[in-house]
Design a protein around this motif. Structure first.
Motif, short mmCIF file in Angstrom:
data_model
loop_
_atom_site.label_atom_id
_atom_site.label_comp_id
_atom_site.label_asym_id
_atom_site.label_seq_id
_atom_site.Cartn_x
_atom_site.Cartn_y
_atom_site.Cartn_z
N PRO A 26 18.64 18.23 -25.21
CA PRO A 26 18.09 19.58 -25.15
C PRO A 26 16.56 19.58 -25.22
CG PRO A 26 19.95 19.52 -26.64
CD PRO A 26 19.64 18.09 -26.26
N GLY A 27 15.93 20.26 -24.28
CA GLY A 27 14.47 20.31 -24.22
C GLY A 27 13.86 19.20 -23.39
N GLY A 28 14.68 18.29 -22.88
CA GLY A 28 14.17 17.16 -22.09
C GLY A 28 13.42 17.58 -20.84
N TYR A 29 13.96 18.59 -20.16
CA TYR A 29 13.30 19.09 -18.95
C TYR A 29 11.90 19.59 -19.28
CZ TYR A 29 12.19 22.10 -15.00
OH TYR A 29 11.56 22.70 -13.94
N ASN A 30 11.78 20.42 -20.31
CA ASN A 30 10.48 20.98 -20.67
C ASN A 30 9.53 19.92 -21.24
OD1 ASN A 30 10.38 23.71 -19.87
ND2 ASN A 30 11.87 24.20 -21.46
N ALA A 31 10.05 18.93 -21.92
CA ALA A 31 9.21 17.85 -22.45
C ALA A 31 8.56 17.07 -21.32
CB ALA A 31 10.03 16.92 -23.34
N MET A 32 9.25 16.97 -20.18
CA MET A 32 8.73 16.21 -19.04
C MET A 32 7.79 17.00 -18.15
SD MET A 32 11.43 13.53 -17.51
CE MET A 32 10.20 12.91 -16.37
N ARG A 33 7.80 18.31 -18.26
CA ARG A 33 6.95 19.12 -17.39
C ARG A 33 5.49 18.70 -17.55
NH1 ARG A 33 8.22 25.16 -18.43
NH2 ARG A 33 6.76 25.44 -16.71
N GLY A 34 4.86 18.39 -16.41
CA GLY A 34 3.48 17.94 -16.43
C GLY A 34 3.32 16.46 -16.68
N HIS A 35 4.43 15.76 -16.94
CA HIS A 35 4.38 14.33 -17.24
C HIS A 35 5.35 13.52 -16.38
CE1 HIS A 35 2.00 15.35 -20.75
NE2 HIS A 35 2.93 16.22 -21.09
N GLY A 36 5.86 14.11 -15.31
CA GLY A 36 6.92 13.47 -14.52
C GLY A 36 6.46 12.40 -13.56
N GLY A 37 5.16 12.24 -13.38
CA GLY A 37 4.66 11.21 -12.50
C GLY A 37 4.37 11.71 -11.09
N ILE A 38 4.39 10.77 -10.14
CA ILE A 38 4.04 11.10 -8.75
C ILE A 38 5.06 10.52 -7.78
CG2 ILE A 38 1.58 11.24 -9.29
CD1 ILE A 38 1.23 8.51 -7.84
N THR A 39 5.07 11.09 -6.58
CA THR A 39 5.88 10.57 -5.48
C THR A 39 4.92 9.93 -4.47
OG1 THR A 39 5.79 12.68 -4.29
CG2 THR A 39 7.68 12.31 -5.75
N THR A 40 5.44 8.92 -3.76
CA THR A 40 4.61 8.22 -2.80
C THR A 40 5.40 7.84 -1.55
OG1 THR A 40 5.09 6.00 -3.67
CG2 THR A 40 3.24 7.18 -4.67
N ARG A 41 4.64 7.52 -0.52
CA ARG A 41 5.17 7.02 0.75
C ARG A 41 4.65 5.61 0.92
NH1 ARG A 41 3.39 6.62 5.96
NH2 ARG A 41 1.29 7.36 5.58
N VAL A 42 5.49 4.71 1.44
CA VAL A 42 5.08 3.32 1.67
C VAL A 42 4.31 3.24 2.99
CG1 VAL A 42 5.86 0.94 1.95
CG2 VAL A 42 7.15 2.51 0.46
N VAL A 43 3.09 2.72 2.92
CA VAL A 43 2.23 2.57 4.10
C VAL A 43 2.31 1.14 4.63
CG1 VAL A 43 -0.15 2.70 4.96
CG2 VAL A 43 0.69 4.38 3.29
N VAL A 60 0.86 -1.18 0.00
CA VAL A 60 0.00 0.00 0.00
C VAL A 60 0.89 1.23 0.00
CG1 VAL A 60 -1.74 1.34 1.25
CG2 VAL A 60 -1.91 -1.17 1.18
N LEU A 61 0.65 2.11 -0.98
CA LEU A 61 1.37 3.38 -1.11
C LEU A 61 0.39 4.52 -0.91
CD1 LEU A 61 3.48 2.63 -4.34
CD2 LEU A 61 4.22 2.44 -1.96
N GLU A 62 0.92 5.69 -0.57
CA GLU A 62 0.10 6.88 -0.42
C GLU A 62 0.66 7.99 -1.30
OE1 GLU A 62 -1.72 8.87 3.43
OE2 GLU A 62 0.45 9.13 3.35
N TYR A 63 -0.20 8.57 -2.12
CA TYR A 63 0.17 9.69 -2.99
C TYR A 63 0.67 10.84 -2.11
CZ TYR A 63 -0.54 13.47 -6.42
OH TYR A 63 -0.37 14.54 -7.26
N THR A 64 1.85 11.38 -2.41
CA THR A 64 2.37 12.51 -1.63
C THR A 64 2.63 13.75 -2.48
OG1 THR A 64 4.63 11.68 -1.86
CG2 THR A 64 3.43 11.07 0.16
N GLY A 65 2.65 13.62 -3.80
CA GLY A 65 2.87 14.80 -4.63
C GLY A 65 3.27 14.46 -6.04
N LEU A 66 3.51 15.51 -6.79
CA LEU A 66 3.98 15.36 -8.17
C LEU A 66 5.48 15.13 -8.17
CD1 LEU A 66 1.99 18.28 -9.82
CD2 LEU A 66 1.47 15.83 -9.91
N CYS A 67 5.95 14.36 -9.13
CA CYS A 67 7.38 14.11 -9.28
C CYS A 67 7.87 14.97 -10.45
CB CYS A 67 7.63 12.63 -9.55
SG CYS A 67 9.35 12.16 -9.43
#
Length: 175
Positions: free
Chosen positions: A143-160, A124-131
């Protein structure tokens, strides 16, 4: 002009449904498509078929060395977003390990897990924010990799709850 308005008991959309009801309705089940760990800072990701997961430690073998309360114990990204990022960079595809996330999931909008706990296998994981992407994406994606990922980087979680995660495991919001 917004299609949302206040009604007794919460915010409603123009169809009269409470937004919280919409947020809480998540019948889709995702699937684990890829698992990876970072053995040490700056080292290449290692792909795995399965991994043990521990509260406060994240994925066994991963370089994460946080605290039990850390919000970034395990990172996830949507498989569907890998193609979007590749497309923004005018590439056919990009291997999952390049993104430096722990787990790639298909079939479920990870942002719909905001404020929720969810199960992958028996973990069980808990959503903690955007990655959000970091500056390393400019190096690994070009070049442009950072901007290509903006909004698509996924999420961070905590192990419950500890357990094991394997390729093909279901990903589903906890009731």
């Amino acid at each position: 002009m917004s299609d949302n308005y206040m009604i007794e008991g919460g915010i409603s959309n123009s169809g009269g449904q409470l937004l919280q009801t919409l947020f809480d309705t998540l019948p889709q089940t995702g699937r684990v498509e890829w698992i990876g760990i970072r053995p040490a800072r700056g080292e290449a990701m290692e792909a795995l078929d399965s991994v043990a997961v521990t509260p406060g430690k994240g994925l066994d073998g991963d370089r994460f060395k946080g605290r039990e309360t850390s919000k970034r114990q395990v990172t996830l990204i949507q498989k569907e977003h890998l193609h979007v990022i590749a497309s923004c960079l005018h590439r056919e595809s990009i291997a999952p390990e390049v993104f430096r996330r722990n787990i790639v999931v298909s079939g479920l909008n990870l942002l719909a897990l905001k404020g929720k706990r969810f199960r992958i296998g028996n973990v069980v994981l808990e959503y903690t924010g955007l990655c959000h992407p970091c500056s390393k994406m400019e190096t690994s994606l070009g070049p442009g990799g950072y901007n290509a990922m903006r909004g698509h980087g996924g999420i961070t979680t905590r192990v419950v709850e500890a357990g094991d995660i394997a390729l093909g495991d279901n990903v589903q919001a906890c009731p």
